[in-house]
Design a protein around this motif. Structure first.
Motif, PDB file in Angstrom:
ATOM      1  N   SER A   1       0.835  -1.213   0.000  1.00 56.48           N
ATOM      2  CA  SER A   1       0.000   0.000   0.000  1.00 56.48           C
ATOM      3  C   SER A   1       0.861   1.251   0.000  1.00 56.48           C
ATOM      4  O   SER A   1       0.502   2.254  -0.606  1.00 56.48           O
ATOM      5  CB  SER A   1      -0.961   0.001   1.191  1.00 56.48           C
ATOM      6  OG  SER A   1      -0.286   0.219   2.405  1.00 56.48           O
TER       7      SER A   1
ATOM      8  N   GLY B   1       0.829   3.971  -2.885  1.00 51.48           N
ATOM      9  CA  GLY B   1       0.592   5.333  -2.423  1.00 51.48           C
ATOM     10  C   GLY B   1       1.658   6.290  -2.929  1.00 51.48           C
ATOM     11  O   GLY B   1       1.367   7.418  -3.319  1.00 51.48           O
TER      12      GLY B   1
ATOM     13  N   ARG C   1      -4.187   5.631   4.932  1.00 53.93           N
ATOM     14  CA  ARG C   1      -3.434   4.421   4.601  1.00 53.93           C
ATOM     15  C   ARG C   1      -3.039   3.708   5.888  1.00 53.93           C
ATOM     16  O   ARG C   1      -2.519   4.319   6.816  1.00 53.93           O
ATOM     17  CB  ARG C   1      -2.184   4.790   3.804  1.00 53.93           C
ATOM     18  CG  ARG C   1      -1.413   3.578   3.336  1.00 53.93           C
ATOM     19  CD  ARG C   1      -0.168   3.937   2.548  1.00 53.93           C
ATOM     20  NE  ARG C   1      -0.451   4.963   1.561  1.00 53.93           N
ATOM     21  CZ  ARG C   1       0.310   6.026   1.366  1.00 53.93           C
ATOM     22  NH1 ARG C   1       1.388   6.215   2.087  1.00 53.93           N
ATOM     23  NH2 ARG C   1       0.004   6.907   0.451  1.00 53.93           N
TER      24      ARG C   1
END
Length: 160
Positions: A68, A72, A87
């Protein structure tokens, strides 16, 4: 005249009296105006608050798993892309309570137990103060440790 009827009349300077109509407090809607209606708080709102509060703790290097964070970082470099403070945060919000799951990356050398405790305290204080919800649990998963020689995928300071 009886004593009670005297109290319910007003005497005027000319000596005459006129019946006084008792004033009744008219409350429309009933209760305190601040308590009329319902406030709902979206999961995303709690996630943002928790994400910001967790990032404020010394020893937290980043939020979210490696995948992630990589996605991101790519999204942040795209023009018009937005940084995600949510997040690594998942919230389940009810009417009066919320539960949170956080995934964090800690800096090498810090006590994971102390960082986790500090994150819990900071997140609970921020969420309860800002939303009025009772935080029933904050589960923390430490997914990585940032070593001093590792290059950052994205500088976390840009998120703040």
């Amino acid at each position: 005249m009886s004593e009670t009827s005297e109290q319910s009349r007003t005497q005027f300077p000319d000596g005459g009296t006129e019946p006084v109509s008792p004033r009744k407090a008219t409350r429309r809607g009933g209760g305190d105006p601040g308590s009329r209606g319902r406030t709902t708080i979206a999961d995303g709102v709690v996630e943002k608050i928790a994400g910001m509060a967790a990032r404020d703790v010394v020893g937290v290097h980043a939020m979210g798993s490696g995948i992630s964070r990589t996605f991101g970082a790519v999204r942040d470099r795209v023009p018009g892309g937005t940084k995600s403070v949510t997040r690594g945060v998942k919230a389940e919000v009810g009417e009066v309570q919320t539960a949170l799951d956080l995934e964090i990356v800690v800096d090498y050398g810090v006590s994971i137990i102390e960082v986790s405790r500090d994150v819990r305290e900071n997140v609970i204080a921020a969420v309860e103060r800002m939303t009025g919800l009772e935080v029933v649990e904050v589960n923390i998963a430490v997914s990585d440790v940032k070593l001093p020689e590792e290059e950052d995928e994205e500088p976390e300071s840009r998120l703040q």
